[in-house]
Design an enzyme around this catalytic site. Structure first.
Site, PDB file in Angstrom:
ATOM      1  N   LYS A 194      36.416  27.774  48.305  1.00 19.64           N
ATOM      2  CA  LYS A 194      35.169  27.851  47.527  1.00 19.64           C
ATOM      3  C   LYS A 194      35.456  27.551  46.053  1.00 19.64           C
ATOM      4  O   LYS A 194      36.293  28.190  45.436  1.00 19.64           O
ATOM      5  CB  LYS A 194      34.528  29.237  47.620  1.00 19.64           C
ATOM      6  N   GLY A 247      41.571  34.089  39.554  1.00 23.42           N
ATOM      7  CA  GLY A 247      40.411  34.462  38.743  1.00 23.42           C
ATOM      8  C   GLY A 247      40.714  35.724  37.960  1.00 23.42           C
ATOM      9  O   GLY A 247      41.879  36.017  37.654  1.00 23.42           O
ATOM     10  N   SER A 248      39.685  36.479  37.679  1.00 22.16           N
ATOM     11  CA  SER A 248      39.857  37.661  36.831  1.00 22.16           C
ATOM     12  C   SER A 248      40.511  38.811  37.604  1.00 22.16           C
ATOM     13  O   SER A 248      40.392  38.905  38.830  1.00 22.16           O
ATOM     14  CB  SER A 248      38.491  38.108  36.319  1.00 22.16           C
ATOM     15  N   THR A 249      41.176  39.676  36.858  1.00 20.29           N
ATOM     16  CA  THR A 249      41.811  40.851  37.478  1.00 20.29           C
ATOM     17  C   THR A 249      40.748  41.738  38.119  1.00 20.29           C
ATOM     18  O   THR A 249      40.951  42.296  39.206  1.00 20.29           O
ATOM     19  CB  THR A 249      42.630  41.606  36.417  1.00 20.29           C
ATOM     20  N   GLU A 250      39.584  41.825  37.475  1.00 22.58           N
ATOM     21  CA  GLU A 250      38.486  42.639  37.999  1.00 22.58           C
ATOM     22  C   GLU A 250      38.069  42.161  39.404  1.00 22.58           C
ATOM     23  O   GLU A 250      37.981  42.961  40.348  1.00 22.58           O
ATOM     24  CB  GLU A 250      37.339  42.460  37.008  1.00 22.58           C
ATOM     25  N   GLY A 252      39.845  40.229  41.330  1.00 18.12           N
ATOM     26  CA  GLY A 252      41.033  40.360  42.190  1.00 18.12           C
ATOM     27  C   GLY A 252      41.055  41.704  42.916  1.00 18.12           C
ATOM     28  O   GLY A 252      41.391  41.789  44.099  1.00 18.12           O
ATOM     29  N   GLU A 269      46.268  35.349  41.658  1.00 17.18           N
ATOM     30  CA  GLU A 269      46.772  34.863  40.360  1.00 17.18           C
ATOM     31  C   GLU A 269      45.686  35.243  39.353  1.00 17.18           C
ATOM     32  O   GLU A 269      44.595  34.681  39.382  1.00 17.18           O
ATOM     33  CB  GLU A 269      47.027  33.364  40.451  1.00 17.18           C
ATOM     34  N   CYS A 303      44.855  31.458  31.914  1.00 18.26           N
ATOM     35  CA  CYS A 303      45.298  32.835  32.171  1.00 18.26           C
ATOM     36  C   CYS A 303      46.604  33.117  31.425  1.00 18.26           C
ATOM     37  O   CYS A 303      46.910  34.263  31.127  1.00 18.26           O
ATOM     38  CB  CYS A 303      45.417  33.083  33.652  1.00 18.26           C
ATOM     39  N   GLU A 400      41.859  40.737  27.902  1.00 24.61           N
ATOM     40  CA  GLU A 400      41.897  39.277  27.964  1.00 24.61           C
ATOM     41  C   GLU A 400      40.572  38.713  27.445  1.00 24.61           C
ATOM     42  O   GLU A 400      39.504  39.065  27.942  1.00 24.61           O
ATOM     43  CB  GLU A 400      42.117  38.830  29.412  1.00 24.61           C
TER      44      GLU A 400
HETATM   45  P1  ADP Z   1      35.436  34.572  35.621  1.00 20.04           P
HETATM   46  O1  ADP Z   1      35.123  36.006  35.310  1.00 20.04           O
HETATM   47  O2  ADP Z   1      36.446  34.019  34.700  1.00 20.04           O
HETATM   48  O3  ADP Z   1      34.236  33.704  35.848  1.00 20.04           O
HETATM   49  P2  ADP Z   1      35.875  35.301  38.296  1.00 20.04           P
HETATM   50  O4  ADP Z   1      37.055  36.096  38.661  1.00 20.04           O
HETATM   51  O5  ADP Z   1      34.540  35.980  38.210  1.00 20.04           O
HETATM   52  O6  ADP Z   1      36.223  34.564  36.971  1.00 20.04           O
HETATM   53  O7  ADP Z   1      35.690  34.079  39.282  1.00 20.04           O
HETATM   54  C1  ADP Z   1      36.726  33.369  39.914  1.00 20.04           C
HETATM   55  C2  ADP Z   1      36.253  32.974  41.298  1.00 20.04           C
HETATM   56  O8  ADP Z   1      35.967  34.179  42.027  1.00 20.04           O
HETATM   57  C3  ADP Z   1      34.976  32.149  41.359  1.00 20.04           C
HETATM   58  O9  ADP Z   1      35.106  31.174  42.399  1.00 20.04           O
HETATM   59  C4  ADP Z   1      33.923  33.163  41.717  1.00 20.04           C
HETATM   60  O10 ADP Z   1      32.823  32.609  42.412  1.00 20.04           O
HETATM   61  C5  ADP Z   1      34.700  34.087  42.629  1.00 20.04           C
HETATM   62  N1  ADP Z   1      34.148  35.450  42.744  1.00 20.04           N
HETATM   63  C6  ADP Z   1      33.460  36.163  41.818  1.00 20.04           C
HETATM   64  N2  ADP Z   1      33.117  37.368  42.309  1.00 20.04           N
HETATM   65  C7  ADP Z   1      33.588  37.436  43.580  1.00 20.04           C
HETATM   66  C8  ADP Z   1      33.583  38.429  44.610  1.00 20.04           C
HETATM   67  N3  ADP Z   1      32.993  39.603  44.446  1.00 20.04           N
HETATM   68  N4  ADP Z   1      34.215  38.141  45.778  1.00 20.04           N
HETATM   69  C9  ADP Z   1      34.828  36.965  45.962  1.00 20.04           C
HETATM   70  N5  ADP Z   1      34.855  35.992  45.043  1.00 20.04           N
HETATM   71  C10 ADP Z   1      34.263  36.205  43.860  1.00 20.04           C
END
Ligand code: ADP
Length: 498
Positions: A194, A247-250, A252, A269, A303, A400
């Protein structure tokens, strides 16, 4: 559907943008099952540049079913390692053939300068497929001497982990797709990937190229949609064997919870707050230019951005004024403008986040040595910003920012351990750079810094052969290099009594 406005400067990507792109499911380019689309914006203007399928849980179900069928039928495994390598090389050639078009899509979707996408993102993506093509034939096990009484033959094999869900971010859209797809394909996995909702365009164009390649239907499925719906459905799906997330640690942490249902394997990552450390004996011209590049490359949306700048007190003033000077001269503008060196941030959300952090820094006593404001009134432009007078407890130092904002601090530690403690004073552990002409000091610091990457007299150096990933809350596992195959293979031990 929103009305689409195309930038007249587009030279290569107009054709793609004027047709309705489809997601790749089971070898076909399809709309979302719901029929819904969502608008994609040019971050330089906020104008709609495309409407793309809004995949959700139903599309994830279809894609996972296709990937499961492709994995269980053995259609990808039977092609064999050398055949898979050849097809990965073919994908690299297809990307290379459409390099300008993909670079334009990347620029208009993410905001980065076209020239940067053209010389960095795209060649690195091509190289990733070529590098991993070579690995397809080299994923091996070992023979093992047993200490038991009796005679045995024991060996290990590395087998593909199965159906892999891959969720990628928006900062290097196509390159992140390449980092994920190429090794998983080399290992023999089948995939549901995705793209990030902010930057779906290059993934949809890649879906078309993959459809033209010899990758059998169902082996690679590419979806566009939102994280909370499509992303969450991938992370929780009982028929996905492994999820690889960047993506973000949150988010993750959400992935880890979602993966618990079927205990799917997880690699992550995540974020970083990487230090760039300038020792008193550093070549200052090199170090100043390097520290500026460490934070301002890709608008700080990396990152591993060097977002904490530590300089020895004897060189601190010179370093800060040097980095501030570079920041002030960076040409900020639309990614398609040939003179642009830094484009807009990717979205209004990022714009609000980054400017919010700058304001927070200002309120808590940081001094603005460069930037500090938005640029213009249209789009999501933020001036390259240098904050000084920052202290270890400030939010701008601890969290961050993911934007072109560096926090500078002097140090007077002549003790290596104290300096290393300063570098390690973060929940993250992704990367660090050390700037010095003393090789011994550099390697002693490298030994003490708890991060997955340490650069010496450089920063942001990437190669397909170099493993990349984080200690602490920067993640689990490594991307790239030989290490990545731990993410995409299971190890089986086979023992025969002789
Ligand atoms: P940012 O905060 O920098 O936009 P995210 O960590 O939110 O980065 O997003 C990175 C990826 O994770 C994107 O493809 C986003 O659609 C996906 N994503 C965001 N929230 C969720 C979730 N709850 N479950 C799975 N994937 C998610």
């Amino acid at each position: 559907m929103d009305t689409v406005t195309l930038d007249p400067r587009l030279r290569h990507a107009g054709g793609f943008l004027s047709r309705q792109a489809g997601m790749l499911i089971d070898g076909k380019l399809v709309p979302a099952a719901s029929g819904k689309t969502f608008a994609v914006y040019d971050p330089a203007t906020g104008a709609t540049i495309a409407n793309v399928p809004e995949g959700d849980a139903e599309d994830v179900n279809r894609a996972v079913a296709a990937a499961r069928q492709a994995f269980d039928s053995g259609v990808w495994a039977k092609i064999g390692p050398s055949g898979r390598g050849k097809i990965l090389w073919q994908v690299a050639d297809l990307i290379e053939k459409h390099l300008e078009e993909l670079a334009e899509l990347e620029s208009i979707d993410n905001g980065k300068p076209y020239a940067v996408a053209r010389v960095a993102d795209l060649p690195l993506a091509v190289d990733m497929f070529r590098y991993m093509a070579g690995w397809a034939t080299k994923i091996t096990g070992t023979t093992l001497p047993l200490s038991l009484p009796g005679e045995y033959l024991s060996y290990t094999v590395r087998e593909p982990v199965g159906v892999v869900g891959q969720i990628i971010p928006w900062n290097f859209p196509l390159l992140m797709a390449a980092w994920k797809l190429a090794p998983a394909l080399a290992a023999g996995c089948t995939i549901v990937l995705k793209a990030a909702e902010q930057t779906p365009l290059s993934a949809l164009r890649l879906a078309e190229l993959i459809q033209q390649s010899d990758i059998p239907p169902g082996v690679v499925n590419i979806l566009t949609g939102f994280g909370e719906t499509a992303g969450a459905a991938i992370a929780a799906h009982p028929d996905v064997d492994k999820v690889a997330f960047t993506g973000s640690t949150e988010v993750g942490k959400l992935i880890v919870h979602a993966a618990a249902g079927n205990l799917k394997k997880v690699s992550l990552e995540l974020g970083g707050k990487s230090p760039a450390i300038i020792l008193p004996d550093a070549d200052l011209d090199l170090a100043i230019a390097g520290a500026a590049n460490a934070i301002f490359f890709n608008h700080g949306q990396c990152c591993c951005a060097g977002s904490r700048l530590y300089a020895h007190k004897s060189v601190y003033d010179k370093v800060v004024s040097g980095v501030a000077d570079i920041a002030g001269k960076i040409k900020v503008g639309p990614g398609l403008d040939p003179v642009t060196e830094m484009g807009p941030l990717v979205s209004d959300e990022q714009f609000a986040r980054v400017t919010g952090y700058i304001d927070d820094g200002r309120r808590s006593g940081a001094r603005i040595a460069a930037g500090g404001d938005r640029v213009g009134n249209l789009g999501y432009f933020v001036a390259p910003t240098v904050l000084e007078n920052t202290t270890p407890d400030m939010k701008v130092i601890r969290e961050e920012i993911f934007g072109p904002v560096v926090c500078a601090q002097p140090f007077d530690d002549d003790d290596l351990e104290a300096l290393a403690r300063r570098a390690n004073d973060t929940i993250y552990g992704l990367a660090a750079s050390v700037w010095t002409s003393n090789a011994g000091m550099a390697h002693k610091l490298a030994n003490r810094i708890r991060s997955g990457t340490v650069w010496i007299n450089c920063h942001n150096v990437f190669d397909a052969s170099l493993p990349f990933g984080g200690y602490k809350q920067s993640g689990w596992g490594r991307e790239m290099g030989a290490e990545v195959f731990h993410n995409y293979t299971e190890v089986k031990a086979v023992t025969q009594a002789l």
